[in-house]
Design a protein around this motif. Structure first.
Motif, PDB file in Angstrom:
ATOM      1  N   SER A 175      -5.726 -11.518 -41.355  1.00 34.63           N
ATOM      2  CA  SER A 175      -6.645 -10.771 -40.504  1.00 34.63           C
ATOM      3  C   SER A 175      -6.003 -10.443 -39.165  1.00 34.63           C
ATOM      4  N   ALA A 176      -5.267 -11.399 -38.599  1.00 32.60           N
ATOM      5  CA  ALA A 176      -4.579 -11.153 -37.331  1.00 32.60           C
ATOM      6  C   ALA A 176      -3.473 -10.119 -37.502  1.00 32.60           C
ATOM      7  N   ASP A 177      -2.760 -10.176 -38.637  1.00 28.52           N
ATOM      8  CA  ASP A 177      -1.693  -9.203 -38.892  1.00 28.52           C
ATOM      9  C   ASP A 177      -2.230  -7.782 -39.027  1.00 28.52           C
ATOM     10  N   ASN A 181      -9.066  -8.977 -33.792  1.00 33.77           N
ATOM     11  CA  ASN A 181      -9.045 -10.007 -32.755  1.00 33.77           C
ATOM     12  C   ASN A 181      -9.782 -11.246 -33.249  1.00 33.77           C
ATOM     13  N   LYS A 182      -9.890 -12.266 -32.399  1.00 27.68           N
ATOM     14  CA  LYS A 182     -10.489 -13.536 -32.828  1.00 27.68           C
ATOM     15  C   LYS A 182     -11.959 -13.378 -33.202  1.00 27.68           C
ATOM     16  N   LEU A 183     -12.691 -12.573 -32.431  1.00 28.97           N
ATOM     17  CA  LEU A 183     -14.107 -12.374 -32.734  1.00 28.97           C
ATOM     18  C   LEU A 183     -14.289 -11.652 -34.058  1.00 28.97           C
ATOM     19  N   THR A 185     -12.175 -11.567 -36.537  1.00 28.85           N
ATOM     20  CA  THR A 185     -11.756 -12.477 -37.605  1.00 28.85           C
ATOM     21  C   THR A 185     -12.858 -13.467 -37.942  1.00 28.85           C
ATOM     22  N   PHE A 186     -13.523 -13.966 -36.896  1.00 31.02           N
ATOM     23  CA  PHE A 186     -14.610 -14.918 -37.142  1.00 31.02           C
ATOM     24  C   PHE A 186     -15.770 -14.256 -37.874  1.00 31.02           C
ATOM     25  N   LEU A 187     -16.169 -13.072 -37.437  1.00 27.87           N
ATOM     26  CA  LEU A 187     -17.341 -12.411 -38.016  1.00 27.87           C
ATOM     27  C   LEU A 187     -17.079 -11.892 -39.424  1.00 27.87           C
ATOM     28  N   ARG A 188     -15.842 -11.469 -39.701  1.00 33.32           N
ATOM     29  CA  ARG A 188     -15.556 -10.834 -40.989  1.00 33.32           C
ATOM     30  C   ARG A 188     -14.865 -11.752 -41.997  1.00 33.32           C
ATOM     31  N   VAL A 189     -14.290 -12.841 -41.516  1.00 34.36           N
ATOM     32  CA  VAL A 189     -13.553 -13.726 -42.426  1.00 34.36           C
ATOM     33  C   VAL A 189     -14.131 -15.148 -42.395  1.00 34.36           C
ATOM     34  N   THR A 190     -14.091 -15.773 -41.216  1.00 38.26           N
ATOM     35  CA  THR A 190     -14.447 -17.188 -41.121  1.00 38.26           C
ATOM     36  C   THR A 190     -15.910 -17.432 -41.480  1.00 38.26           C
TER      37      THR A 190
END
Length: 277
Positions: A175-177, A181-183, A185-190
């Motif tokens: 996701s980072a690649d 961003n961190k937000l 990544t959190f909302l869509r992955v974590t």
């Protein structure tokens, strides 16, 4: 194989004696009138009609569902950040934090609830610490909610933490690649990948919270009556085992419906992830 299957016989006997037989007795009492003999008994639906036609009982049931819902929401809002922090810690710190979360559960829940009476009562530690001498902390809805959250939040944290720890870290790197961003990544992955833990935590918090009786009795002081207190009162104080069994059956059906809905949501979530994959 047959020899090993025989090892399950003691457990089957235990389940029959401790779970199945009491449930059958409750079912029998719920559909019979009071004062039946062992041989002669009369079936009736009067206990269920009485419950659903009495405004007070329906109000108590609604209050119990609302309190359980509030407890679950608070546990999710507080438990998820804690579980996320634990999951992102090093192995050594994670083990210490998980131990800190589970350690209070080794103490009987009744004893832990009693301790809050000393903290919330008039002249207690919290009143003196925060200068709330003129504020009633005990025997309120807030006290009941506090007791519920305190006793049930470890189940939420542990379920979410387990789900987060099982997550493939390479997905976060991917996701980072891709520029998230961190937000994002959190909302869509974590968060989507941890929903199974959230749903399991909801089941472990909502179901016992909706039927709890000693927490509202101790911290509510009899002024905050929930459905669990009604059932206890029918069995112990009033002596109407038939009506108390009928209410227990109603609560069992409600819990099974909740478990079914939670399972369907979990299956839908897992199916959606598989399709995306």
């Amino acid at each position: 194989m047959k020899r090993f299957s025989q090892l399950a016989i003691p457990y089957v006997v235990w389940v029959i004696l401790m779970i199945l037989l009491p449930m059958l007795l409750i079912l029998f009492y719920a559909f019979t009138t009071q004062g039946n003999e062992i041989v002669n008994f009369t079936f009736t639906f009067d206990h269920f009609i009485r419950f659903f036609t009495d405004h007070d009982f329906l109000l108590i049931l609604w209050r119990s569902l609302v309190i359980a819902f509030k407890t679950t929401v608070i546990c999710v809002l507080l438990g998820y950040p804690i579980a996320y922090f634990i999951a992102r810690s090093s192995d050594r710190v994670r083990n210490i934090l998980v131990l800190a979360i589970t350690l209070p559960t080794w103490i009987n829940m009744l004893v832990r609830t009693y301790s809050w009476i000393g903290l919330l009562s008039e002249g207690g530690i919290l009143q003196n610490l925060f200068g709330l001498q003129d504020t009633e902390l005990l025997y309120t809805e807030g006290a009941v909610l506090l007791g519920m959250v305190y006793n049930f939040i470890p189940f939420m944290i542990l379920q979410i933490n387990t789900s987060l720890c099982k997550m493939d870290s390479s997905l976060l790197e991917a996701s980072a690649d891709l520029g998230a961003n961190k937000l994002q990544t959190f909302l869509r992955v974590t968060f989507p990948l941890s929903l199974s833990g959230v749903i399991s935590g909801i089941a472990l918090v909502f179901l016992p919270a909706v039927s709890s009786f000693f927490i509202p009795k101790l911290l509510g002081g009899g002024q905050f009556f929930l459905i669990g207190n009604v059932i206890e009162n029918q069995f112990i104080t009033v002596g109407e085992w038939n009506f108390g069994s009928a209410i227990s059956m109603i609560m069992a059906v409600i819990m099974m419906l909740c478990m079914y809905l939670i399972r369907r949501v979990d299956e839908h979530n897992n199916g959606g992830r598989q399709k995306k994959a």
